[in-house]
Design an enzyme around this catalytic site. Structure first.
Site, mmCIF file in Angstrom:
data_model
loop_
_atom_site.group_PDB
_atom_site.id
_atom_site.type_symbol
_atom_site.label_atom_id
_atom_site.label_comp_id
_atom_site.label_asym_id
_atom_site.label_seq_id
_atom_site.Cartn_x
_atom_site.Cartn_y
_atom_site.Cartn_z
ATOM 1 N N LYS A 19 0.841 -1.208 0.000
ATOM 2 C CA LYS A 19 0.000 0.000 0.000
ATOM 3 C C LYS A 19 0.875 1.257 0.000
ATOM 4 O O LYS A 19 0.613 2.214 -0.732
ATOM 5 C CB LYS A 19 -0.935 -0.009 1.221
ATOM 6 C CG LYS A 19 -2.006 -1.091 1.114
ATOM 7 C CD LYS A 19 -2.793 -1.330 2.404
ATOM 8 C CE LYS A 19 -3.716 -2.530 2.217
ATOM 9 N NZ LYS A 19 -4.494 -2.900 3.386
ATOM 10 N N GLN A 56 -4.633 -1.478 9.587
ATOM 11 C CA GLN A 56 -4.540 -2.817 8.977
ATOM 12 C C GLN A 56 -5.172 -3.872 9.887
ATOM 13 O O GLN A 56 -4.899 -3.920 11.088
ATOM 14 C CB GLN A 56 -3.051 -3.145 8.694
ATOM 15 C CG GLN A 56 -2.810 -4.438 7.946
ATOM 16 C CD GLN A 56 -3.326 -4.432 6.509
ATOM 17 O OE1 GLN A 56 -3.499 -3.400 5.880
ATOM 18 N NE2 GLN A 56 -3.583 -5.612 5.976
ATOM 19 N N ASP A 101 -11.288 2.888 4.006
ATOM 20 C CA ASP A 101 -11.606 1.452 3.997
ATOM 21 C C ASP A 101 -13.116 1.210 3.901
ATOM 22 O O ASP A 101 -13.562 0.085 3.716
ATOM 23 C CB ASP A 101 -11.129 0.825 5.320
ATOM 24 C CG ASP A 101 -9.956 -0.113 5.137
ATOM 25 O OD1 ASP A 101 -9.764 -0.626 4.021
ATOM 26 O OD2 ASP A 101 -9.239 -0.342 6.127
HETATM 27 N N1 GUN Z 1 -6.584 -6.698 5.988
HETATM 28 C C1 GUN Z 1 -6.799 -7.400 4.847
HETATM 29 N N2 GUN Z 1 -7.415 -6.649 3.919
HETATM 30 C C2 GUN Z 1 -7.614 -5.433 4.476
HETATM 31 C C3 GUN Z 1 -8.214 -4.211 3.997
HETATM 32 O O1 GUN Z 1 -8.720 -4.095 2.867
HETATM 33 N N3 GUN Z 1 -8.215 -3.177 4.898
HETATM 34 C C4 GUN Z 1 -7.698 -3.283 6.147
HETATM 35 N N4 GUN Z 1 -7.757 -2.219 6.946
HETATM 36 N N5 GUN Z 1 -7.137 -4.398 6.609
HETATM 37 C C5 GUN Z 1 -7.093 -5.462 5.772
#
Ligand code: GUN
Length: 283
Positions: A53, A97, A120
């Protein structure tokens, strides 16, 4: 039938070129989209995803910060950090995350990020907006799936869509988005009786079961569109999805591979949401 492969990497690259252009336009107005990522603990896969990311932000000329917190962090400290970022004008998107350690309440975390920075799409206000089909931040993987379908010119209206998995981050929102596009939606989950009875009726099958090679050819209707959200490791430690790709691709009409399917689109839509938030901050 041999399925057409939906190349998520290629579609993500195309979308990122569009985002890159829009980031440049925004920077010309002295606004640089900024994303804050909070990583709690030392989960290896989470760290890998977070690094992807941050790299995507860098490649698109966006500002990003990584806040690392130890596994034992107290919930109040995490929430206080989020509050600080809520008020930081350089930050347009906040992502914590997941998964989080057991002693931290994920619901409280998602409700502390202000809706305007919730890239998100997990805040209840944004989920409500999604349900009503209003302007909001769509959760990144479901949004990525919608774009994959659009770019592959797969129509949704009137189709039977079956979603395997009911997580807040994937299953529930993708089902709702498909419903918003007039699909007839069925959700399947761990308590579903006779999974095959449902999945074999699907024109569009979305799988987020988080079990390697869970969906086989026998679960699929001939010619179905199969979208695999899974990210697992097989016995050899290799990345694989929830769908047994080789046998299912003999029977499906379209299929997403793992890797290079939904994964790159999830990151791309996070970038898109951060850009959208930055643009909206100008209003
Ligand atoms: N863990 C796995 N996929 C995601 C996501 O799309 N967002 C977040 N915040 N955590 C994740």
């Amino acid at each position: 039938m041999t399925a057409k492969i939906i190349n998520g990497k290629e579609i993500a690259t195309k979308k990122r070129i569009e985002i890159d252009e829009k980031v440049k336009q925004l920077k010309a107005k002295n606004v640089t989209p900024g994303l804050a990522v909070i990583l709690v603990g030392n989960n290896h896969d989470s760290r890998t995803f977070v690094n992807i990311k941050l790299k995507a932000c860098e490649e698109l000329g966006m500002y990003s910060i990584l806040i690392e917190m130890p596994e034992e962090i107290r919930e109040e400290e995490l929430l206080a950090k989020i509050e600080e970022l809520n008020g930081d004008p350089k930050i347009h998107g906040i992502l914590v995350q997941l998964p989080l350690p057991k002693h931290i309440d994920e619901k409280k975390v998602s409700e502390t990020i202000i809706p305007a920075k919730d890239v998100d799409g997990l805040h209840p206000i944004n989920i409500g907006r999604l349900m009503k089909g209003r302007n909001t931040f769509l959760p990144c993987a479901p949004y990525g799936i919608i774009v994959l379908l659009e770019e592959s010119e797969i129509s949704v209206s009137g189709k039977k869509a079956v979603v395997v998995g009911r997580s807040n981050i994937v299953g529930k929102p993708i089902g709702q988005l498909l419903l918003n596009q007039n699909a007839t939606v069925t959700y399947c989950h761990s308590k579903t009786r006779d999974l095959k009875l449902h999945t074999t009726q699907a024109d569009i099958l979305i799988v987020d079961a988080r079990i390697a090679n869970f969906i086989k050819a026998e679960h699929i209707k001939e010619g179905a569109v199969v979208i695999d959200v899974g990210m697992n490791r097989n016995e050899a430690g290799k990345l694989c999805g929830d769908v047994a790709f080789d046998e299912v691709s003999e029977k499906a009409g379209y299929i997403t591979p793992v890797p290079k399917g939904v994964g790159p689109m999830t990151i791309t839509m996070l970038m898109y949401n951060t850009l959208k938030s930055a643009k909206e901050s100008l209003r």
